[in-house]
Design a protein around this motif. Structure first.
Motif, PDB file in Angstrom:
ATOM      1  N   ALA A   1      -1.663  19.899  -6.727  1.00  0.00           N
ATOM      2  CA  ALA A   1      -1.036  18.602  -6.426  1.00  0.00           C
ATOM      3  C   ALA A   1      -2.060  17.510  -6.147  1.00  0.00           C
ATOM      4  N   TRP A   2      -3.319  17.862  -5.858  1.00  0.00           N
ATOM      5  CA  TRP A   2      -4.298  16.858  -5.411  1.00  0.00           C
ATOM      6  C   TRP A   2      -5.640  17.091  -6.062  1.00  0.00           C
ATOM      7  N   THR A   3      -6.260  16.023  -6.523  1.00  0.00           N
ATOM      8  CA  THR A   3      -7.619  16.046  -7.058  1.00  0.00           C
ATOM      9  C   THR A   3      -8.339  14.782  -6.619  1.00  0.00           C
ATOM     10  N   LEU A   4      -9.685  14.887  -6.494  1.00  0.00           N
ATOM     11  CA  LEU A   4     -10.475  13.733  -6.065  1.00  0.00           C
ATOM     12  C   LEU A   4     -11.906  13.922  -6.520  1.00  0.00           C
ATOM     13  N   GLN A   5     -12.559  12.818  -6.878  1.00  0.00           N
ATOM     14  CA  GLN A   5     -13.970  12.812  -7.229  1.00  0.00           C
ATOM     15  C   GLN A   5     -14.720  12.006  -6.177  1.00  0.00           C
ATOM     16  N   GLY A   6     -15.676  12.631  -5.471  1.00  0.00           N
ATOM     17  CA  GLY A   6     -16.423  11.918  -4.441  1.00  0.00           C
ATOM     18  C   GLY A   6     -17.227  12.876  -3.604  1.00  0.00           C
ATOM     19  N   SER A   7     -17.678  12.402  -2.447  1.00  0.00           N
ATOM     20  CA  SER A   7     -18.473  13.220  -1.539  1.00  0.00           C
ATOM     21  C   SER A   7     -17.548  13.995  -0.603  1.00  0.00           C
ATOM     22  N   TYR A   8     -18.167  14.797   0.270  1.00  0.00           N
ATOM     23  CA  TYR A   8     -17.373  15.580   1.218  1.00  0.00           C
ATOM     24  C   TYR A   8     -16.515  14.679   2.110  1.00  0.00           C
ATOM     25  N   ILE A   9     -17.144  13.637   2.647  1.00  0.00           N
ATOM     26  CA  ILE A   9     -16.406  12.789   3.587  1.00  0.00           C
ATOM     27  C   ILE A   9     -15.326  11.992   2.879  1.00  0.00           C
ATOM     28  N   ASP A  10     -15.522  11.682   1.585  1.00  0.00           N
ATOM     29  CA  ASP A  10     -14.470  10.986   0.834  1.00  0.00           C
ATOM     30  C   ASP A  10     -13.221  11.848   0.735  1.00  0.00           C
ATOM     31  N   ALA A  11     -13.418  13.138   0.499  1.00  0.00           N
ATOM     32  CA  ALA A  11     -12.276  14.036   0.379  1.00  0.00           C
ATOM     33  C   ALA A  11     -11.570  14.223   1.722  1.00  0.00           C
ATOM     34  N   ILE A  12     -12.343  14.376   2.799  1.00  0.00           N
ATOM     35  CA  ILE A  12     -11.731  14.548   4.122  1.00  0.00           C
ATOM     36  C   ILE A  12     -10.967  13.285   4.527  1.00  0.00           C
ATOM     37  N   ASN A  13     -11.548  12.123   4.266  1.00  0.00           N
ATOM     38  CA  ASN A  13     -10.858  10.871   4.592  1.00  0.00           C
ATOM     39  C   ASN A  13      -9.557  10.728   3.815  1.00  0.00           C
ATOM     40  N   ASP A  14      -9.559  11.159   2.572  1.00  0.00           N
ATOM     41  CA  ASP A  14      -8.345  11.034   1.756  1.00  0.00           C
ATOM     42  C   ASP A  14      -7.242  11.956   2.260  1.00  0.00           C
ATOM     43  N   ILE A  15      -7.600  13.156   2.688  1.00  0.00           N
ATOM     44  CA  ILE A  15      -6.594  14.085   3.226  1.00  0.00           C
ATOM     45  C   ILE A  15      -6.007  13.535   4.523  1.00  0.00           C
ATOM     46  N   ALA A  16      -6.850  13.014   5.392  1.00  0.00           N
ATOM     47  CA  ALA A  16      -6.359  12.473   6.666  1.00  0.00           C
ATOM     48  C   ALA A  16      -5.501  11.237   6.452  1.00  0.00           C
ATOM     49  N   ALA A  17      -5.888  10.385   5.502  1.00  0.00           N
ATOM     50  CA  ALA A  17      -5.140   9.141   5.264  1.00  0.00           C
ATOM     51  C   ALA A  17      -3.749   9.403   4.720  1.00  0.00           C
ATOM     52  N   ALA A  18      -3.531  10.547   4.067  1.00  0.00           N
ATOM     53  CA  ALA A  18      -2.206  10.839   3.522  1.00  0.00           C
ATOM     54  C   ALA A  18      -1.153  10.869   4.616  1.00  0.00           C
TER      55      ALA A  18
ATOM     56  N   PRO B   1       5.742  -2.900   1.908  1.00  0.00           N
ATOM     57  CA  PRO B   1       5.313  -2.457   0.577  1.00  0.00           C
ATOM     58  C   PRO B   1       5.351  -0.938   0.445  1.00  0.00           C
ATOM     59  N   GLN B   2       5.686  -0.487  -0.725  1.00  0.00           N
ATOM     60  CA  GLN B   2       5.829   0.951  -0.990  1.00  0.00           C
ATOM     61  C   GLN B   2       4.490   1.666  -0.860  1.00  0.00           C
ATOM     62  N   VAL B   3       4.522   2.910  -0.360  1.00  0.00           N
ATOM     63  CA  VAL B   3       3.318   3.715  -0.147  1.00  0.00           C
ATOM     64  C   VAL B   3       3.470   5.029  -0.900  1.00  0.00           C
ATOM     65  N   THR B   4       2.471   5.364  -1.688  1.00  0.00           N
ATOM     66  CA  THR B   4       2.464   6.642  -2.407  1.00  0.00           C
ATOM     67  C   THR B   4       1.102   7.313  -2.227  1.00  0.00           C
ATOM     68  N   HIS B   5       1.124   8.631  -2.205  1.00  0.00           N
ATOM     69  CA  HIS B   5      -0.100   9.426  -2.106  1.00  0.00           C
ATOM     70  C   HIS B   5       0.197  10.805  -2.667  1.00  0.00           C
ATOM     71  N   ALA B   6      -0.817  11.377  -3.310  1.00  0.00           N
ATOM     72  CA  ALA B   6      -0.618  12.674  -3.950  1.00  0.00           C
ATOM     73  C   ALA B   6      -0.338  13.779  -2.951  1.00  0.00           C
ATOM     74  N   LEU B   7      -0.762  13.629  -1.692  1.00  0.00           N
ATOM     75  CA  LEU B   7      -0.586  14.681  -0.696  1.00  0.00           C
ATOM     76  C   LEU B   7       0.673  14.516   0.136  1.00  0.00           C
ATOM     77  N   ILE B   8       1.509  13.543  -0.163  1.00  0.00           N
ATOM     78  CA  ILE B   8       2.807  13.435   0.526  1.00  0.00           C
ATOM     79  C   ILE B   8       3.760  14.377  -0.205  1.00  0.00           C
ATOM     80  N   THR B   9       3.698  15.642   0.198  1.00  0.00           N
ATOM     81  CA  THR B   9       4.378  16.699  -0.549  1.00  0.00           C
ATOM     82  C   THR B   9       5.576  17.303   0.164  1.00  0.00           C
ATOM     83  N   ASP B  10       5.796  16.972   1.437  1.00  0.00           N
ATOM     84  CA  ASP B  10       6.996  17.480   2.105  1.00  0.00           C
ATOM     85  C   ASP B  10       7.453  16.482   3.159  1.00  0.00           C
ATOM     86  N   SER B  11       8.525  16.817   3.846  1.00  0.00           N
ATOM     87  CA  SER B  11       9.146  15.876   4.785  1.00  0.00           C
ATOM     88  C   SER B  11       8.272  15.607   6.010  1.00  0.00           C
ATOM     89  N   THR B  12       7.403  16.560   6.385  1.00  0.00           N
ATOM     90  CA  THR B  12       6.572  16.372   7.577  1.00  0.00           C
ATOM     91  C   THR B  12       5.583  15.233   7.381  1.00  0.00           C
TER      92      THR B  12
END
Length: 465
Positions: free
Chosen positions: A283-300, A382-393
């Motif tokens: 469900a999720w892919t990203l190109q970047g450094s370690y901290i870029d990936a961690i920031n993206d997961i937290a921001a979801a 404004p509408q918000v979408t993210h690849a990691l918004i995968t369930d109701s929680t």
């Protein structure tokens, strides 16, 4: 020889017509008589009686709890103070029954929970700074190089961190004799220092050095850098692809996988403080450094990344641990009186007062509206979408973060000492300031400034009207 003139006109003869006047002189004896219905008032007396009369003193006997003082007899005794009277939960009206009060509105459950609903006021903070006439603090900041143990006293020192930064940024001014200890370590990596700020340790990396040579006696070295988490970003970490594996994982497990190479940990851990949720495979892919990936997961989920002071640990924190409209029920981490802190300024921020937002995933997950309870839901963000918004929680967590950052806000800057009771207060902690008006909010940024012998930490506290 003039021709005779014949004129057709002659002198006019005045002819006056008779005048007729519709008015005549009024007769004064034809006026209508005026009659008045009022006459002189007459006093009317009414008998007034009262049930009160002269008071009569009423003497009532009473029994005192005290007696004449006496010298205590020989031996050891301990007097137990009387227990204060505890207020009841419910008050009975005069001549009426006791009413049942429910603290929370009815939900889907059929169970009735009876509890004391009397409001006892705001709850005290976890750490309460007492009010004193004088606060004595021995301020001291020392930089210690970890590989050699050499201590470098700082002539000036500054460090700062906000909720949008995943690493501390710091600068320091050192004596010219420190030049011998500012090189890289044996492996060619930036040197690591342990900064002790009034007893609070921070591990920092030295990344830049420059010499300030104005006059020979005042030659100084200016150094700067970031905390240990800097190794997870460029240029110290290369860009690489990340993604969810071919199995369902939780978001916390996915963050731990980011900090591994071929299943082997790179030496960093995760302190997960968000509500976890399921992430389907692919469900999720990203190109970047370690901290870029961690920031993206937290921001979801509306969170952010904060470094640990000394350990190689990343803390994943929610931007809004509780909705701002419920901050009155939050027990603050620190309760600071006006005797120890001062307000440097207040900045008012007006944002749209949204009460509804549509949040959802991309290739997989859920999509739908999040509406603030008790509102009409007519102001849509404004509408918000993210690849990691995968369930109701995570759907609800991200919706809360979007609707919480709305309405009228104030950013209050508090300046205070680094006390032993508080240490360095970090972003994400709740602070209640007891001044002329009590202010409670969440810390968004922290900066520490040292100019011998004075140390101050400045907090930016987000509050909502």
């Amino acid at each position: 020889m003039r021709v005779g003139l014949l004129a057709e006109a002659q002198d006019a003869a005045p002819v006056r017509a008779g005048w007729a006047v519709r008015f005549q002189e009024s007769l004064r004896d034809r006026r209508r008589m005026v009659e008045a219905t009022a006459q002189d008032a007459m006093g009317l007396q009414y008998l007034f009686t009262t049930g009160a009369g002269p008071s009569v003193p009423l003497y009532r006997g009473f029994l005192g709890r005290y007696q004449q003082a006496m010298k205590p007899p020989a031996g050891k005794s301990q007097t137990k103070p009387p227990e204060p009277e505890k207020p009841g939960c419910y008050e009975q009206l005069v001549g009426g029954p006791i009413q049942l009060l429910f603290c929370k509105p009815w939900a889907t459950s059929t169970a009735l929970v009876f509890a004391c609903c009397k409001d006892g006021g705001p709850q005290p903070g976890k750490v309460i700074v007492p009010v004193r006439k004088v606060y004595i603090v021995l301020n001291k900041i020392v930089l210690t190089r970890l590989d050699s143990g050499v201590e470098l006293p700082a002539l000036a020192f500054n460090m700062s961190l906000d909720f949008q930064s995943w690493t501390w940024n710091w600068t320091a001014s050192l004596h010219r004799d420190a030049a011998l200890h500012l090189g890289r370590d044996a492996d060619g990596d930036p040197a690591q220092f342990l900064a002790n700020v009034n007893g609070v340790p921070f591990k920092l990396r030295l990344e830049r050095t420059s010499r300030d040579r104005r006059f020979l006696p005042q030659e100084r070295w200016s150094v700067s850098g970031r905390s240990l988490a800097a190794v997870l970003a460029e240029p110290w970490a290369k860009s690489m692809p990340f993604g969810s594996p071919n199995q369902t994982l939780t978001a916390q497990q996915l963050a731990a996988e980011v900090l591994r190479v071929n299943g082997v940990s790179i030496g960093w851990g995760i302190d997960w403080q968000l509500v976890d949720w399921q992430v389907p495979a692919g469900a999720w892919t990203l190109q970047g450094s370690y901290i870029d990936a961690i920031n993206d997961i937290a921001a979801a989920a509306g969170g952010y990344v904060q470094p640990h002071n000394t350990d190689q640990v990343l803390r994943i924190l929610p931007k809004y641990p509780a909705a701002p409209w419920h901050w009155g029920d939050v027990v603050p981490d620190f309760e600071v009186p006006s005797a120890v802190a001062e307000v440097e300024g207040t900045e008012f921020v007006d944002k749209p007062d949204y009460n509804r937002v549509f949040v959802g995933g991309m290739s997989a997950g859920v999509f739908g509206p999040i509406t603030r309870a008790g509102t009409a839901g007519d102001l849509i963000a404004p509408q918000v979408t993210h690849a990691l918004i995968t369930d109701s929680t995570v759907h609800r967590l991200r919706g809360l973060a979007e609707l919480a950052d709305t309405g009228r806000q104030a950013r209050v800057s508090l300046s205070m000492q680094v006390l032993p009771e508080t240490g360095v207060i970090l972003p994400g902690q709740f602070v209640r300031y007891r001044g002329n008006e009590a202010v409670q909010g969440i810390v968004r940024s922290t900066s520490v400034s040292w100019a011998a012998p004075k140390v101050r930490q400045t907090l930016e506290v987000e509050t909502h009207a």
